[in-house]
Write an enzyme that holds these catalytic residues in place. Structure first.
Site, PDB file in Angstrom:
ATOM      1  N   LYS A 133      -4.255  -6.569   1.528  1.00  0.00           N
ATOM      2  CA  LYS A 133      -4.000  -5.106   2.209  1.00  0.00           C
ATOM      3  C   LYS A 133      -4.721  -4.052   1.413  1.00  0.00           C
ATOM      4  O   LYS A 133      -4.887  -2.979   1.114  1.00  0.00           O
ATOM      5  CB  LYS A 133      -2.425  -4.661   2.747  1.00  0.00           C
ATOM      6  CG  LYS A 133      -2.970  -4.081   3.485  1.00  0.00           C
ATOM      7  CD  LYS A 133      -3.105  -3.238   4.726  1.00  0.00           C
ATOM      8  CE  LYS A 133      -2.154  -3.187   6.223  1.00  0.00           C
ATOM      9  NZ  LYS A 133      -3.033  -3.420   7.296  1.00  0.00           N
TER      10      LYS A 133
ATOM     11  N   GLY B  32      -0.961 -27.636  -7.063  1.00  0.00           N
ATOM     12  CA  GLY B  32      -0.832 -28.388  -5.112  1.00  0.00           C
ATOM     13  C   GLY B  32       0.177 -28.856  -4.958  1.00  0.00           C
ATOM     14  O   GLY B  32       0.346 -29.424  -6.477  1.00  0.00           O
TER      15      GLY B  32
ATOM     16  N   HIS C 146       3.165 -20.800 -13.886  1.00  0.00           N
ATOM     17  CA  HIS C 146       1.855 -20.162 -13.224  1.00  0.00           C
ATOM     18  C   HIS C 146       1.606 -18.532 -13.080  1.00  0.00           C
ATOM     19  O   HIS C 146       2.721 -18.241 -13.469  1.00  0.00           O
ATOM     20  CB  HIS C 146       2.708 -19.946 -11.036  1.00  0.00           C
ATOM     21  CG  HIS C 146       2.446 -21.252 -10.804  1.00  0.00           C
ATOM     22  ND1 HIS C 146       1.370 -22.231  -9.951  1.00  0.00           N
ATOM     23  CD2 HIS C 146       3.864 -22.505 -10.239  1.00  0.00           C
ATOM     24  CE1 HIS C 146       1.332 -23.034  -9.382  1.00  0.00           C
ATOM     25  NE2 HIS C 146       2.455 -23.579 -10.033  1.00  0.00           N
TER      26      HIS C 146
ATOM     27  N   ASP D 175      -7.495  -1.557   8.583  1.00  0.00           N
ATOM     28  CA  ASP D 175      -8.260  -2.156   8.508  1.00  0.00           C
ATOM     29  C   ASP D 175      -9.793  -1.773   9.743  1.00  0.00           C
ATOM     30  O   ASP D 175     -10.816  -2.438   8.569  1.00  0.00           O
ATOM     31  CB  ASP D 175      -7.817  -3.964   8.669  1.00  0.00           C
ATOM     32  CG  ASP D 175      -6.376  -4.177   8.370  1.00  0.00           C
ATOM     33  OD1 ASP D 175      -5.624  -3.740   7.276  1.00  0.00           O
ATOM     34  OD2 ASP D 175      -5.944  -4.329   8.562  1.00  0.00           O
TER      35      ASP D 175
ATOM     36  N   CYS E  91      -0.818 -25.767 -13.540  1.00  0.00           N
ATOM     37  CA  CYS E  91      -0.012 -26.777 -13.119  1.00  0.00           C
ATOM     38  C   CYS E  91      -0.555 -28.105 -11.981  1.00  0.00           C
ATOM     39  O   CYS E  91      -0.869 -28.576 -13.115  1.00  0.00           O
ATOM     40  CB  CYS E  91       0.512 -25.575 -10.964  1.00  0.00           C
ATOM     41  SG  CYS E  91       2.227 -26.846 -11.126  1.00  0.00           S
ATOM     42  N   TYR E  92      -1.027 -28.459 -11.351  1.00  0.00           N
ATOM     43  CA  TYR E  92      -1.492 -29.925 -10.580  1.00  0.00           C
ATOM     44  C   TYR E  92      -3.348 -29.285 -11.115  1.00  0.00           C
ATOM     45  O   TYR E  92      -3.196 -30.248 -11.980  1.00  0.00           O
ATOM     46  CB  TYR E  92      -1.434 -29.143  -8.549  1.00  0.00           C
ATOM     47  CG  TYR E  92      -2.080 -30.693  -8.531  1.00  0.00           C
ATOM     48  CD1 TYR E  92      -2.057 -32.527  -8.313  1.00  0.00           C
ATOM     49  CD2 TYR E  92      -3.917 -30.993  -8.274  1.00  0.00           C
ATOM     50  CE1 TYR E  92      -2.294 -32.943  -8.371  1.00  0.00           C
ATOM     51  CE2 TYR E  92      -4.346 -31.701  -7.875  1.00  0.00           C
ATOM     52  CZ  TYR E  92      -3.690 -33.139  -7.840  1.00  0.00           C
ATOM     53  OH  TYR E  92      -4.374 -34.270  -7.320  1.00  0.00           O
TER      54      TYR E  92
ATOM     55  N   GLU F 192      -0.069 -16.520 -12.145  1.00  0.00           N
ATOM     56  CA  GLU F 192      -0.643 -16.365 -11.429  1.00  0.00           C
ATOM     57  C   GLU F 192       0.047 -14.875 -10.687  1.00  0.00           C
ATOM     58  O   GLU F 192       0.679 -14.644 -10.028  1.00  0.00           O
ATOM     59  CB  GLU F 192      -1.867 -15.798 -10.493  1.00  0.00           C
ATOM     60  CG  GLU F 192      -0.874 -17.051  -9.272  1.00  0.00           C
ATOM     61  CD  GLU F 192      -1.164 -18.606  -9.820  1.00  0.00           C
ATOM     62  OE1 GLU F 192      -0.957 -18.886 -11.230  1.00  0.00           O
ATOM     63  OE2 GLU F 192      -0.735 -19.963  -9.040  1.00  0.00           O
TER      64      GLU F 192
HETATM   65  N1  LIG Z   1      -5.932  -2.396  20.504  1.00  0.00           N
HETATM   66  C1  LIG Z   1      -7.127  -3.262  20.064  1.00  0.00           C
HETATM   67  N2  LIG Z   1      -8.095  -2.442  20.482  1.00  0.00           N
HETATM   68  C2  LIG Z   1      -9.029  -3.607  19.501  1.00  0.00           C
HETATM   69  N3  LIG Z   1      -8.669  -4.134  18.472  1.00  0.00           N
HETATM   70  C3  LIG Z   1      -8.151  -4.264  17.576  1.00  0.00           C
HETATM   71  C4  LIG Z   1      -6.847  -4.048  18.818  1.00  0.00           C
HETATM   72  N4  LIG Z   1      -5.437  -3.638  18.515  1.00  0.00           N
HETATM   73  C5  LIG Z   1      -5.697  -5.192  16.528  1.00  0.00           C
HETATM   74  N5  LIG Z   1      -7.505  -5.353  16.764  1.00  0.00           N
HETATM   75  C6  LIG Z   1      -8.629  -5.842  16.310  1.00  0.00           C
HETATM   76  O1  LIG Z   1      -7.843  -6.995  15.561  1.00  0.00           O
HETATM   77  C7  LIG Z   1      -7.467  -6.987  14.010  1.00  0.00           C
HETATM   78  C8  LIG Z   1      -6.057  -7.126  13.398  1.00  0.00           C
HETATM   79  O2  LIG Z   1      -5.398  -6.625  13.615  1.00  0.00           O
HETATM   80  P1  LIG Z   1      -4.394  -5.908  12.702  1.00  0.00           P
HETATM   81  O3  LIG Z   1      -3.319  -5.101  13.251  1.00  0.00           O
HETATM   82  O4  LIG Z   1      -4.410  -6.807  11.809  1.00  0.00           O
HETATM   83  O5  LIG Z   1      -6.084  -4.362  11.365  1.00  0.00           O
HETATM   84  P2  LIG Z   1      -5.581  -2.552  12.232  1.00  0.00           P
HETATM   85  O6  LIG Z   1      -5.277  -3.394  13.371  1.00  0.00           O
HETATM   86  O7  LIG Z   1      -6.975  -2.864  11.778  1.00  0.00           O
HETATM   87  O8  LIG Z   1      -4.961  -2.616  10.036  1.00  0.00           O
HETATM   88  P3  LIG Z   1      -3.271  -2.602  10.712  1.00  0.00           P
HETATM   89  O9  LIG Z   1      -2.855  -3.897  10.126  1.00  0.00           O
HETATM   90  O10 LIG Z   1      -2.977  -1.492   9.045  1.00  0.00           O
HETATM   91  O11 LIG Z   1      -2.906  -2.280  11.788  1.00  0.00           O
HETATM   92  C9  LIG Z   1      -8.319  -5.587  13.304  1.00  0.00           C
HETATM   93  O12 LIG Z   1      -8.577  -5.275  12.694  1.00  0.00           O
HETATM   94  C10 LIG Z   1      -9.233  -5.552  15.143  1.00  0.00           C
HETATM   95  O13 LIG Z   1     -10.469  -5.080  14.508  1.00  0.00           O
HETATM   96  N1  LIG Z   2       2.844 -26.380  -7.944  1.00  0.00           N
HETATM   97  C1  LIG Z   2       2.286 -27.356  -8.780  1.00  0.00           C
HETATM   98  O1  LIG Z   2       0.983 -27.962  -8.623  1.00  0.00           O
HETATM   99  C2  LIG Z   2       3.569 -28.861  -8.919  1.00  0.00           C
HETATM  100  C3  LIG Z   2       1.836 -30.127  -9.469  1.00  0.00           C
HETATM  101  C4  LIG Z   2       3.220 -31.448  -8.897  1.00  0.00           C
HETATM  102  N2  LIG Z   2       3.363 -31.480  -7.470  1.00  0.00           N
HETATM  103  C5  LIG Z   2       4.501 -31.519  -9.389  1.00  0.00           C
HETATM  104  O2  LIG Z   2       5.333 -30.860  -8.948  1.00  0.00           O
HETATM  105  O3  LIG Z   2       4.235 -31.279 -10.826  1.00  0.00           O
END
Ligand SMILES: Nc1ncnc2c1ncn2[C@@H]1O[C@H](COP(=O)(O)OP(=O)(O)OP(=O)(O)O)[C@@H](O)[C@H]1O
Ligand SMILES: NC(=O)CC[C@H](N)C(=O)O
Ligand SMILES: O=c1[nH]c(=O)c2[nH+]cn([C@@H]3O[C@H](COP(=O)(O)O)[C@@H](O)[C@H]3O)c2[nH]1
Ligand SMILES: [Mg+2]
Length: 542
Positions: A398, A78, A192, A250, A105-106, A194
């Protein structure tokens, strides 16, 4: 049997209270979020080890945690310093729960401070890669090589460990880089594990999850799908659901998932906002109706969207208007075909984190907005939304969604599709969107896609597309002076859209794309290639 704990989660829509329901027998690792950019990345790394994990607010009490009964707890990093008066603290009772805890970390600094050790601002901070020298290779650091690279980002350091703690590792600048109280199963790391640059970070996480917390790898895509279906049914009951279907990965994954869960209570609606690529709307409706036997309502809203954007040039304003028009289109559909109580969207975690409040103010401990851009499906939602949201993919990245899509039977051609943003070409035309500019961009974009496909490069790139700039420059064609728009090629590689690099596209492919665009698209006389990574750039230009 389920236990219900009401928590205010950070990405709750319109900050409503959200009930987190976990079956008592579900093994999970809980992450307490102190405002790190990487909190959700920790959760994702844990899920990669096939153990369920969820990010919770740092204020989650020991009692709430006892009810959730996680196998382990991770305290995130953090921006605050633990010695600041207003630094966020966790419930001190959590150290007595008997559940293994890893502070990152934090999180480690907090553990040290609350248990009687000392943390101070160090003379030199440590940012970026550092070599980790291992003093004790048992437990947490088993299989982590001495001298391995770990990624650091801190200005404070532990100068005295609490009693009962031992040193596990140090770096040149950080005497206490990893510490443990083996008996109480409390662990801390200054680096970190992760982030992808930490070599051996995943080994450390696996050691914590499997050896220390004794979790079992039960969180699989099958388990996610099963649980999502159960939760959708429990939430929706007999009510009807309107799914916003774009044909992207999605929402198509969600269509298959919802179809499995609630059958014909589901209505899929595709909004043609007028900003789609050439031939896309027709293809989508045909594919879903004829091949998948999932009917799609096609809504032609082109006039409304482009009308609403008339004269608008500010990117956030464009996104807000587009989000608003989407909702209006869904409400109109609900009046005509509904009523629908629920609106389902394929919202993912990156949409949420870029649009919403994600940081903790070090002074007040409250969340502050670091909005990068409002994704239309999150930041574009009105406060008084009439639908209840169904967004089962909201915590996923994704590549996790692609696995779910594959699992529920979505064909490879959609699972592997490059993302396309909901606001479509409107955020790839910088400045005002006009019919003329849309036509130009559509033609240029088609050429980019054709050449990328022809060279078998489609699946190598996260996205490959064209951007139109609202300026004009001088050129010469057939001995005539031209004064026309430039097109920018944006072609990137990425794992999850959170970070990205510009793709090293072969020069001969770039050459053909450039030649074809300038020769075939009227109104364009220049092509440029964007060589900016994310960060500092973003993938889309607006
Ligand atoms: N033209 C559209 N008509 C209806 N819903 C839409 C349309 N465009 C986007 N959305 C909604 O918005 C959401 C977010 O859009 P986004 O583009 O992130 O996802 P996606 O289109 O499902 O997948 P991708 O990220 O692969 O394009 C979609 O999952 C959908 O629910
Ligand atoms: N990335 C962090 O969690 C940083 C912790 C704290 N702010 C530091 O600077 O040490
Ligand atoms: O559905 C969407 N609605 C939006 O408003 C939106 N904005 C960006 N994107 C997509 O998100 C990923 C990250 O994009 P940025 O680096 O531009 O933020 C990239 O894959 C973008 O295409 C969007 N998707
Ligand atoms: Mg899309």
């Amino acid at each position: 049997m389920k236990t219900a704990v009401t928590l205010l989660t950070k990405d709750a829509p319109q900050a409503q209270e959200v009930e987190v329901k976990r079956p008592l027998n579900r093994q999970m690792i809980a992450i307490l979020d102190f405002g790190s950019q990487y909190s959700e990345l920790i959760a994702r790394r844990i899920r990669e080890t096939q153990v369920y994990s969820e990010v919770l607010p740092y204020r989650t009490t020991a009692e709430q945690l006892r009810q959730l009964n996680p196998k382990g707890i991770i305290l995130s990093g953090g921006p605050s310093s633990v010695y600041d008066a207003k630094a966020p603290h966790c419930d001190p009772e959590i150290w007595q729960l008997g559940i293994p805890i890893l502070g990152v970390c934090y999180g480690m600094q907090l553990m040290v401070q609350q248990l009687g050790g000392e943390v101070q601002k160090s003379e030199r901070g440590e940012y970026g890669k550092a070599a980790l020298h291992i003093d004790d290779s048992k437990s947490l650091l088993a299989d982590v090589e001495d001298g391995t690279t770990m990624w650091m980002s801190h200005g404070d350091s532990v100068i005295k460990m609490p009693s009962g703690f031992e040193l596990l590792a140090h770096t040149a600048n950080t005497p206490c880089a990893a510490i443990a109280n083996h008996e109480k199963k409390l662990y801390g790391v200054q680096f970190h594990p992760e982030v992808v640059h930490s070599v051996g970070g995943l080994s450390l996480i696996r050691n914590f999850v499997y050896e220390i917390c004794k979790s079992e790898p039960t969180w699989t895509t099958d388990a996610f799908v099963e649980e999502a279906i159960r939760e959708i049914r429990a939430k929706v009951g007999e009510k009807r659901v309107l799914l916003a279907l774009s044909g992207g990965v999605d929402s198509s994954t969600l269509a298959f998932l919802l179809h499995k869960a609630i059958g014909d209570q589901l209505t899929c609606v595709f909004i043609d906002q007028g900003f789609m690529r050439k031939l896309e709307p027709e293809r989508l409706v045909k594919l879903f109706s004829e091949q998948f036997h999932i009917p799609v309502e096609y809504v032609n809203a082109r006039e409304r969207f482009i009308g609403a954007l008339n004269g608008v040039t500010d990117p956030e304003e464009k996104r807000r208007i587009i989000g608003h028009e989407f909702i209006k289109a869904f409400e109109k559909t609900s009046r005509e075909l509904g009523p629908f109580d629920y609106l389902a969207q394929g919202t993912l975690y990156p949409d949420v984190i870029e649009s919403a409040d994600t940081n903790v103010d070090p002074k007040t401990g409250e969340r502050v907005a670091v909005k990068i851009k409002s994704h239309h499906n999150v930041g574009g939602l009105p406060k008084d939304l009439r639908f209840k949201l169904v967004e089962p993919l909201r915590k996923l990245f994704k590549d996790e969604v692609r696995k779910v899509g594959h699992n529920v039977g979505l064909p490879l051609e959609i699972v592997q599709r490059q993302p396309f943003p909901g606001p479509g070409l409107a955020i790839r035309i910088i400045g005002e969107v006009t019919a003329e500019r849309l036509n130009i961009l559509r033609d240029a974009d088609l050429i980019v896609r054709q050449e990328i496909n022809r060279n078998d490069l489609y699946s190598k790139y996260w996205q490959a597309f064209a951007v139109l700039l609202p300026i004009r420059s001088v050129g010469v064609m057939g001995d005539q002076r031209t004064y026309a728009y430039p097109i920018v090629l944006r072609i990137v590689t990425s794992e999850d859209g959170m970070t990205a690099d510009w793709a090293r596209v072969p020069y001969d492919v770039l050459e053909v794309i450039s030649n074809r665009i300038v020769n075939e698209v009227k109104g364009v006389n220049r092509v440029a290639f964007d060589i900016t990574s994310k960060p500092p750039g973003t993938i889309e230009w607006e």
